[in-house]
Every structure is written in C-alpha cells, then in structure tokens.
Scaffold this motif. Structure first.
Motif, PDB file in Angstrom:
ATOM      1  N   MET A 159      55.854  71.984 -44.130  1.00 54.81           N
ATOM      2  CA  MET A 159      54.963  72.944 -43.084  1.00 54.81           C
ATOM      3  C   MET A 159      54.086  73.485 -44.122  1.00 54.81           C
ATOM      4  SD  MET A 159      56.913  76.067 -41.249  1.00 54.81           S
ATOM      5  CE  MET A 159      55.984  76.711 -39.783  1.00 54.81           C
ATOM      6  N   ASN A 160      53.019  73.942 -43.361  1.00 52.90           N
ATOM      7  CA  ASN A 160      51.815  74.456 -44.136  1.00 52.90           C
ATOM      8  C   ASN A 160      51.992  75.937 -44.517  1.00 52.90           C
ATOM      9  OD1 ASN A 160      50.204  72.148 -43.784  1.00 52.90           O
ATOM     10  ND2 ASN A 160      49.304  72.850 -41.943  1.00 52.90           N
ATOM     11  N   GLU A 161      51.284  76.214 -45.620  1.00 50.17           N
ATOM     12  CA  GLU A 161      51.473  77.763 -46.158  1.00 50.17           C
ATOM     13  C   GLU A 161      50.951  78.534 -44.905  1.00 50.17           C
ATOM     14  OE1 GLU A 161      49.145  80.280 -49.559  1.00 50.17           O
ATOM     15  OE2 GLU A 161      49.706  78.169 -49.957  1.00 50.17           O
ATOM     16  N   PRO A 162      51.449  79.703 -44.804  1.00 51.95           N
ATOM     17  CA  PRO A 162      50.970  80.789 -43.697  1.00 51.95           C
ATOM     18  C   PRO A 162      49.457  81.097 -43.963  1.00 51.95           C
ATOM     19  CG  PRO A 162      53.074  81.397 -44.620  1.00 51.95           C
ATOM     20  CD  PRO A 162      52.704  80.259 -45.411  1.00 51.95           C
ATOM     21  N   ILE A 163      48.531  81.496 -43.024  1.00 52.24           N
ATOM     22  CA  ILE A 163      47.294  81.853 -43.194  1.00 52.24           C
ATOM     23  C   ILE A 163      47.211  83.159 -43.223  1.00 52.24           C
ATOM     24  CG2 ILE A 163      45.017  81.762 -42.053  1.00 52.24           C
ATOM     25  CD1 ILE A 163      46.000  79.122 -40.859  1.00 52.24           C
ATOM     26  N   GLN A 164      46.508  83.610 -44.409  1.00 52.06           N
ATOM     27  CA  GLN A 164      46.217  85.353 -44.338  1.00 52.06           C
ATOM     28  C   GLN A 164      44.827  85.536 -44.131  1.00 52.06           C
ATOM     29  OE1 GLN A 164      48.293  86.446 -48.097  1.00 52.06           O
ATOM     30  NE2 GLN A 164      50.187  87.087 -46.965  1.00 52.06           N
ATOM     31  N   ALA A 165      44.313  86.677 -43.548  1.00 54.01           N
ATOM     32  CA  ALA A 165      43.164  87.090 -43.752  1.00 54.01           C
ATOM     33  C   ALA A 165      42.500  87.191 -45.247  1.00 54.01           C
ATOM     34  CB  ALA A 165      42.949  88.269 -42.942  1.00 54.01           C
ATOM     35  N   LYS A 166      41.455  86.952 -45.588  1.00 60.68           N
ATOM     36  CA  LYS A 166      40.663  87.052 -46.831  1.00 60.68           C
ATOM     37  C   LYS A 166      40.394  88.536 -46.909  1.00 60.68           C
ATOM     38  CE  LYS A 166      37.451  84.219 -46.797  1.00 60.68           C
ATOM     39  NZ  LYS A 166      36.340  83.476 -46.933  1.00 60.68           N
ATOM     40  N   ALA A 187      38.932  90.769 -39.022  1.00 58.41           N
ATOM     41  CA  ALA A 187      39.518  89.817 -40.058  1.00 58.41           C
ATOM     42  C   ALA A 187      38.628  88.716 -40.432  1.00 58.41           C
ATOM     43  CB  ALA A 187      40.770  89.187 -39.463  1.00 58.41           C
ATOM     44  N   GLN A 188      38.727  88.340 -41.831  1.00 60.29           N
ATOM     45  CA  GLN A 188      37.794  87.047 -42.353  1.00 60.29           C
ATOM     46  C   GLN A 188      38.786  86.210 -42.613  1.00 60.29           C
ATOM     47  OE1 GLN A 188      34.163  87.377 -42.251  1.00 60.29           O
ATOM     48  NE2 GLN A 188      35.066  89.012 -40.880  1.00 60.29           N
ATOM     49  N   PHE A 189      38.366  84.842 -42.153  1.00 64.48           N
ATOM     50  CA  PHE A 189      39.355  83.830 -42.536  1.00 64.48           C
ATOM     51  C   PHE A 189      38.421  82.722 -43.009  1.00 64.48           C
ATOM     52  CE2 PHE A 189      41.857  85.929 -39.259  1.00 64.48           C
ATOM     53  CZ  PHE A 189      42.847  86.109 -39.679  1.00 64.48           C
ATOM     54  N   ASP A 190      39.097  81.746 -43.781  1.00 65.86           N
ATOM     55  CA  ASP A 190      38.563  80.398 -44.185  1.00 65.86           C
ATOM     56  C   ASP A 190      38.877  79.531 -43.216  1.00 65.86           C
ATOM     57  OD1 ASP A 190      37.630  78.323 -45.382  1.00 65.86           O
ATOM     58  OD2 ASP A 190      39.028  78.336 -47.068  1.00 65.86           O
ATOM     59  N   TYR A 191      38.073  79.180 -42.203  1.00 68.81           N
ATOM     60  CA  TYR A 191      38.399  78.243 -41.210  1.00 68.81           C
ATOM     61  C   TYR A 191      38.320  76.845 -41.671  1.00 68.81           C
ATOM     62  CZ  TYR A 191      37.956  82.093 -37.955  1.00 68.81           C
ATOM     63  OH  TYR A 191      38.113  83.342 -37.284  1.00 68.81           O
ATOM     64  N   SER A 192      37.996  76.521 -43.025  1.00 68.81           N
ATOM     65  CA  SER A 192      37.814  75.096 -43.576  1.00 68.81           C
ATOM     66  C   SER A 192      39.036  74.347 -43.285  1.00 68.81           C
ATOM     67  CB  SER A 192      37.106  75.086 -45.000  1.00 68.81           C
ATOM     68  OG  SER A 192      37.998  75.674 -45.890  1.00 68.81           O
ATOM     69  N   ARG A 193      40.067  74.929 -43.716  1.00 67.66           N
ATOM     70  CA  ARG A 193      41.505  74.039 -43.510  1.00 67.66           C
ATOM     71  C   ARG A 193      41.980  73.642 -41.914  1.00 67.66           C
ATOM     72  NH1 ARG A 193      46.306  78.218 -45.238  1.00 67.66           N
ATOM     73  NH2 ARG A 193      47.624  76.612 -43.969  1.00 67.66           N
ATOM     74  N   ASP A 194      41.274  74.222 -41.140  1.00 65.72           N
ATOM     75  CA  ASP A 194      41.438  73.911 -39.690  1.00 65.72           C
ATOM     76  C   ASP A 194      40.716  72.632 -39.221  1.00 65.72           C
ATOM     77  OD1 ASP A 194      43.651  76.014 -39.432  1.00 65.72           O
ATOM     78  OD2 ASP A 194      42.143  77.328 -39.049  1.00 65.72           O
ATOM     79  N   GLN A 195      41.260  71.829 -38.702  1.00 72.58           N
ATOM     80  CA  GLN A 195      40.597  70.560 -37.934  1.00 72.58           C
ATOM     81  C   GLN A 195      40.359  70.754 -36.591  1.00 72.58           C
ATOM     82  OE1 GLN A 195      42.565  67.088 -39.509  1.00 72.58           O
ATOM     83  NE2 GLN A 195      42.444  67.814 -41.729  1.00 72.58           N
ATOM     84  N   THR A 196      41.020  71.676 -35.915  1.00 74.73           N
ATOM     85  CA  THR A 196      40.950  71.740 -34.281  1.00 74.73           C
ATOM     86  C   THR A 196      40.100  72.920 -33.875  1.00 74.73           C
ATOM     87  OG1 THR A 196      42.981  70.481 -34.336  1.00 74.73           O
ATOM     88  CG2 THR A 196      42.129  71.589 -32.385  1.00 74.73           C
ATOM     89  N   THR A 197      39.122  72.779 -33.374  1.00 72.23           N
ATOM     90  CA  THR A 197      38.569  73.842 -32.497  1.00 72.23           C
ATOM     91  C   THR A 197      38.526  73.651 -31.036  1.00 72.23           C
ATOM     92  OG1 THR A 197      36.105  72.905 -32.777  1.00 72.23           O
ATOM     93  CG2 THR A 197      36.948  74.706 -34.477  1.00 72.23           C
ATOM     94  N   TYR A 198      38.304  74.796 -30.124  1.00 77.71           N
ATOM     95  CA  TYR A 198      38.173  74.252 -28.617  1.00 77.71           C
ATOM     96  C   TYR A 198      37.022  74.984 -28.116  1.00 77.71           C
ATOM     97  CZ  TYR A 198      39.219  74.411 -23.729  1.00 77.71           C
ATOM     98  OH  TYR A 198      39.227  74.506 -22.525  1.00 77.71           O
ATOM     99  N   GLN A 199      36.235  74.441 -27.310  1.00 73.21           N
ATOM    100  CA  GLN A 199      35.139  75.101 -26.926  1.00 73.21           C
ATOM    101  C   GLN A 199      35.559  75.676 -25.415  1.00 73.21           C
ATOM    102  OE1 GLN A 199      32.567  74.734 -28.699  1.00 73.21           O
ATOM    103  NE2 GLN A 199      31.012  76.019 -27.792  1.00 73.21           N
ATOM    104  N   ALA A 200      35.644  77.039 -25.337  1.00 75.29           N
ATOM    105  CA  ALA A 200      36.110  77.580 -24.114  1.00 75.29           C
ATOM    106  C   ALA A 200      35.118  77.366 -23.017  1.00 75.29           C
ATOM    107  CB  ALA A 200      35.966  79.173 -24.431  1.00 75.29           C
TER     108      ALA A 200
END
Length: 81
Positions: free
Chosen positions: A1-8, A16-29
């Motif tokens: 399981m992946n390490e939990p994501i915390q705000a930077k 909140a500021q996040f590093d989205y680089s580890r996410d490979q999935t986005t959705y266009q609303a």
C-alpha cells in the motif's frame, strides 16, 4: 500500500499544497458532474477528494473543465479542514 499523502503546507488563502507528481490519474470535469460521482467512479473517499483538490467544504462545487487530481493513496486531512 502506498504511503499516505500529506499536505506540504498551506498558502495565504488556507489552500493545502500537494505534490501531485506521484498521481498518474486526473479527471477533466464535465457539465453535470458531481464530486460524489467522481469519488465513486474512482473509489476514493469524498472528503479526501475534496480536500486534495481544495474544493470548498460547504458547497463541494466543481466546474466543467476543472482538472480533478485522483489521489494514489489515502489523504491525511488535518482536523478542521
């Protein structure tokens, strides 16, 4: 399981500021999408998706064309956010 994501950290507006680089999935609303529908589609917690994308906690409003980042792990939500 992946390490939990915390705000930077948080910006001057309290977003909140996040590093989205580890996410490979986005959705266009699309028109008529809801955050709940997107959360269900990707099997992600509604509050985690809301916090991760800095969506208003009172309205959960999203707009057509908005990019929604789908977290790759559990998002840690600080109390009061």
């Amino acid at each position: 399981m992946n390490e939990p994501i915390q705000a930077k950290g948080f910006d001057q507006y309290g977003h909140a500021q996040f590093d989205y680089s580890r996410d490979q999935t986005t959705y266009q609303a699309q028109a008529n999408d809801s955050l709940l529908g997107i959360a269900n589609q990707y099997n992600v917690g509604l509050q985690q998706l809301r916090f991760y994308n800095n969506i208003d906690k009172h309205t959960f409003a999203i707009r057509a064309g908005q990019t929604i980042h789908i977290p790759s792990a559990q998002v840690i939500i600080p109390l009061g956010k």
